[in-house]
Design an enzyme around this catalytic site. Structure first.
Site, PDB file in Angstrom:
ATOM      1  N   HIS A  31      19.959  53.966  68.438  1.00 19.31           N
ATOM      2  CA  HIS A  31      20.304  55.527  68.105  1.00 19.31           C
ATOM      3  C   HIS A  31      19.365  56.314  68.879  1.00 19.31           C
ATOM      4  O   HIS A  31      18.486  57.181  68.763  1.00 19.31           O
ATOM      5  CB  HIS A  31      19.224  55.783  66.854  1.00 19.31           C
ATOM      6  CG  HIS A  31      19.715  54.632  65.801  1.00 19.31           C
ATOM      7  ND1 HIS A  31      20.348  55.672  64.919  1.00 19.31           N
ATOM      8  CD2 HIS A  31      19.075  53.360  65.214  1.00 19.31           C
ATOM      9  CE1 HIS A  31      20.639  54.027  63.698  1.00 19.31           C
ATOM     10  NE2 HIS A  31      19.345  53.281  63.952  1.00 19.31           N
ATOM     11  N   GLU A  71      18.886  69.195  65.333  1.00 21.32           N
ATOM     12  CA  GLU A  71      20.499  68.721  65.195  1.00 21.32           C
ATOM     13  C   GLU A  71      20.729  69.069  63.999  1.00 21.32           C
ATOM     14  O   GLU A  71      19.778  68.299  62.576  1.00 21.32           O
ATOM     15  CB  GLU A  71      19.834  66.925  66.015  1.00 21.32           C
ATOM     16  CG  GLU A  71      18.646  67.336  66.636  1.00 21.32           C
ATOM     17  CD  GLU A  71      18.525  66.081  67.805  1.00 21.32           C
ATOM     18  OE1 GLU A  71      18.862  65.149  67.302  1.00 21.32           O
ATOM     19  OE2 GLU A  71      17.608  65.590  68.574  1.00 21.32           O
ATOM     20  N   GLU A  85      17.364  67.053  61.838  1.00 21.68           N
ATOM     21  CA  GLU A  85      15.920  67.294  62.674  1.00 21.68           C
ATOM     22  C   GLU A  85      16.010  67.994  63.335  1.00 21.68           C
ATOM     23  O   GLU A  85      16.878  69.072  63.857  1.00 21.68           O
ATOM     24  CB  GLU A  85      15.843  65.554  62.720  1.00 21.68           C
ATOM     25  CG  GLU A  85      15.494  65.362  64.085  1.00 21.68           C
ATOM     26  CD  GLU A  85      15.014  63.906  64.765  1.00 21.68           C
ATOM     27  OE1 GLU A  85      13.929  63.777  64.445  1.00 21.68           O
ATOM     28  OE2 GLU A  85      15.985  63.606  65.723  1.00 21.68           O
ATOM     29  N   ASN A  87      13.846  68.220  66.572  1.00 21.69           N
ATOM     30  CA  ASN A  87      12.636  68.153  67.781  1.00 21.69           C
ATOM     31  C   ASN A  87      11.805  69.248  68.463  1.00 21.69           C
ATOM     32  O   ASN A  87      12.874  70.269  68.730  1.00 21.69           O
ATOM     33  CB  ASN A  87      13.756  67.899  69.227  1.00 21.69           C
ATOM     34  CG  ASN A  87      13.392  66.139  68.639  1.00 21.69           C
ATOM     35  OD1 ASN A  87      12.642  65.638  68.127  1.00 21.69           O
ATOM     36  ND2 ASN A  87      15.584  65.708  68.527  1.00 21.69           N
ATOM     37  N   ARG A  89      10.701  70.307  71.315  1.00 15.43           N
ATOM     38  CA  ARG A  89      10.191  70.494  72.034  1.00 15.43           C
ATOM     39  C   ARG A  89      11.780  70.214  73.769  1.00 15.43           C
ATOM     40  O   ARG A  89      12.821  70.252  72.774  1.00 15.43           O
ATOM     41  CB  ARG A  89       9.869  68.829  72.966  1.00 15.43           C
ATOM     42  CG  ARG A  89      10.999  68.042  72.572  1.00 15.43           C
ATOM     43  CD  ARG A  89      10.176  66.721  73.158  1.00 15.43           C
ATOM     44  NE  ARG A  89      10.984  65.616  73.008  1.00 15.43           N
ATOM     45  CZ  ARG A  89      11.304  64.644  71.964  1.00 15.43           C
ATOM     46  NH1 ARG A  89      11.108  65.224  70.427  1.00 15.43           N
ATOM     47  NH2 ARG A  89      12.709  63.476  71.468  1.00 15.43           N
TER      48      ARG A  89
END
Length: 333
Positions: A31, A71, A85, A87, A89
Site C-alpha cells: 500500500h 485521492e 481520502e 492527505n 500535506r
C-alpha cells in the site's frame, strides 16, 4: 480492478481553490507507492474535469488552505470514481505535478502561508497549461535502500558509492524559477531529489528512501525510455536497493501500455522479482574483484617481502581471497 488516481489541490486564505491535475499512483507495494506519473494514462478530459471539480469542492467545503491531495479509486472498467481520502500535506510525488504544470508547489506553499492569494486562481489557465504540448509527461520512481526479494525489507548501511544519473543542462519549462536543479538532454529532463550523499549512512532512524528520481519528456513513451536510461545510470553500492526492480517494472509490457491497476504487483510481481534478482554475469564479478584488489590498502603486491599479512616465502606469490556479495541475487561470489 481499481486505479489509484489523486488530484493536487491548493487553497488560500481568500477562498480561492484550484487543482493542478492528477497523478496515477496505482503501482504500489504494501500500500505504498512505487511509481507515480502525470497525466494518468488513458484518463479522458471529461473524467479528469469531473474528478478535478470534485476534488476542488471537497477542499472548498472544509475551507482548506495550503497544498493537499484528494485521492480517488477509479473503476478501470466503468470509469466511475470514488473518494478515498485527503492527505493534508505536500506529497512525496509532488515533483511530477511540478514538471507538467511548471509550478513550484513549495513556492505556492510559502505564498499562501504569508497570506497572499494563489499565484493562479483561474482554473482554466491551469487547464490550458496542461493541454499545452510542452506540458508533456512526468514519471517518478522512489529509490529505496531495501531488498525486494525479501518482501521489500528495509536495509541499512553506508553508501560507499553513489552516482546519480545526469545529462547536459537544459532550460526547463517552469514558471517562477526552477523548483529544483535538473538536467536535460533534448526534450528530456532528469531530476533527482535526495537528502543523502556518498559516504553517508542509511540508518534505522529514518525512512530508507535514497531519492526520488523524476523524468519529464514530451510524451509518455519518451519519458519511460528516459526513466529506463536514468535507472541504468544510477549507481549505489553499500546497501541493497530496488533499482533493478524499478527498471523491470518500467520495462513491463502492461505498465508500458498504461492504465494498470493496484493489482499490478499481485499479477506481475513474481516475474518482476525473478528478473530483478538475476545473478551478475561472470564479467561483472571479475571486474568487481579487480576493482577491489586494485583499491586494497595496503596495495596487493607479488613482492614476498611486502606482501601484507603474509609470511615471507622463497618461491611463488602470496594468495589473496576476496568475497563479493551479489546483493540483488543474494549470492556470494
Amino acid at each position: 480492478q481499481p486505479r489509484h488516481v489523486e488530484f493536487q489541490v491548493f487553497g488560500d486564505t481568500l477562498g480561492n481553490v484550484v487543482h493542478l491535475a492528477e497523478r496515477d499512483c496505482s503501482v504500489q507495494r504494501r500500500h505504498q507507492k512505487v511509481l507515480e506519473e502525470s497525466p494518468a494514462p488513458g484518463l479522458d478530459w471529461d473524467t479528469r474535469n469531473a474528478m478535478g471539480s470534485a476534488a476542488v469542492e471537497a477542499a472548498r467545503a472544509v475551507g482548506y488552505v495550503g497544498a493537499g491531495t484528494v485521492e480517488f479509486l477509479v473503476d478501470s472498467k466503468s470509469g466511475e470514481f470514488f473518494f478515498c481520502e485527503m492527505n493534508t500535506r505536500l506529497q512525496v510525488e509532488h515533483p511530477v505535478t511540478e514538471m507538467v504544470t511548471g509550478v513550484d508547489l513549495v513556492e505556492w506553499q510559502l505564498a499562501v502561508a504569508a497570506g497572499n492569494p494563489l499565484p493562479i486562481i483561474d482554473q482554466s489557465e491551469i487547464d490550458d497549461r496542461l493541454r499545452h504540448p510542452q506540458a508533456g509527461h512526468a514519471i517518478e520512481a522512489r529509490v529505496y535502500a531495501e531488498n525486494p526479494l525479501r518482501g521489500f525489507l528495509p536495509a541499512t548501511g553506508t553508501l560507499h558509492k553513489l552516482k546519480e544519473p545526469v545529462s547536459p543542462p537544459q532550460k526547463g519549462f517552469l514558471v517562477g524559477g526552477d523548483p529544483r536543479p535538473s538536467s536535460g538532454s533534448g526534450d528530456v529532463t532528469v531530476r533527482v531529489d535526495t537528502g543523502v550523499k556518498e559516504g553517508g549512512e542509511v540508518s534505522i532512524f529514518y525512512d530508507p528512501m535514497i531519492s526520488k528520481l523524476i523524468v519529464h519528456a514530451s510524451d509518455r513513451t519518451k519519458a519511460l525510455n528516459a526513466l529506463e536510461d536514468a535507472l541504468d545510470g544510477y549507481q549505489v553500492s553499500g546497501v541493497p536497493t530496488n533499482l533493478s526492480f524499478l527498471k523491470k517494472c518500467v520495462e513491463n509490457p502492461a505498465f508500458r501500455q498504461g492504465g494498470v491497476t493496484t493489482a499490478f504487483l499481485d499479477e506481475h510481481g513474481d516475474g518482476l522479482l525473478a528478473a530483478a534478482g538475476e545473478k551478475s554475469s561472470p564479467l561483472v564479478v571479475a571486474v568487481a574483484a579487480l576493482a577491489k584488489v586494485l583499491a586494497a590498502d595496503p596495495p596487493v603486491t607479488s613482492d614476498p617481502f611486502l606482501a601484507a599479512g603474509k609470511e615471507w616465502r622463497a618461491f611463488g606469490n602470496s594468495v589473496r581471497t576476496e568475497t563479493l556479495v551479489d546483493v540483488a541475487a543474494e549470492d556470494y561470489c
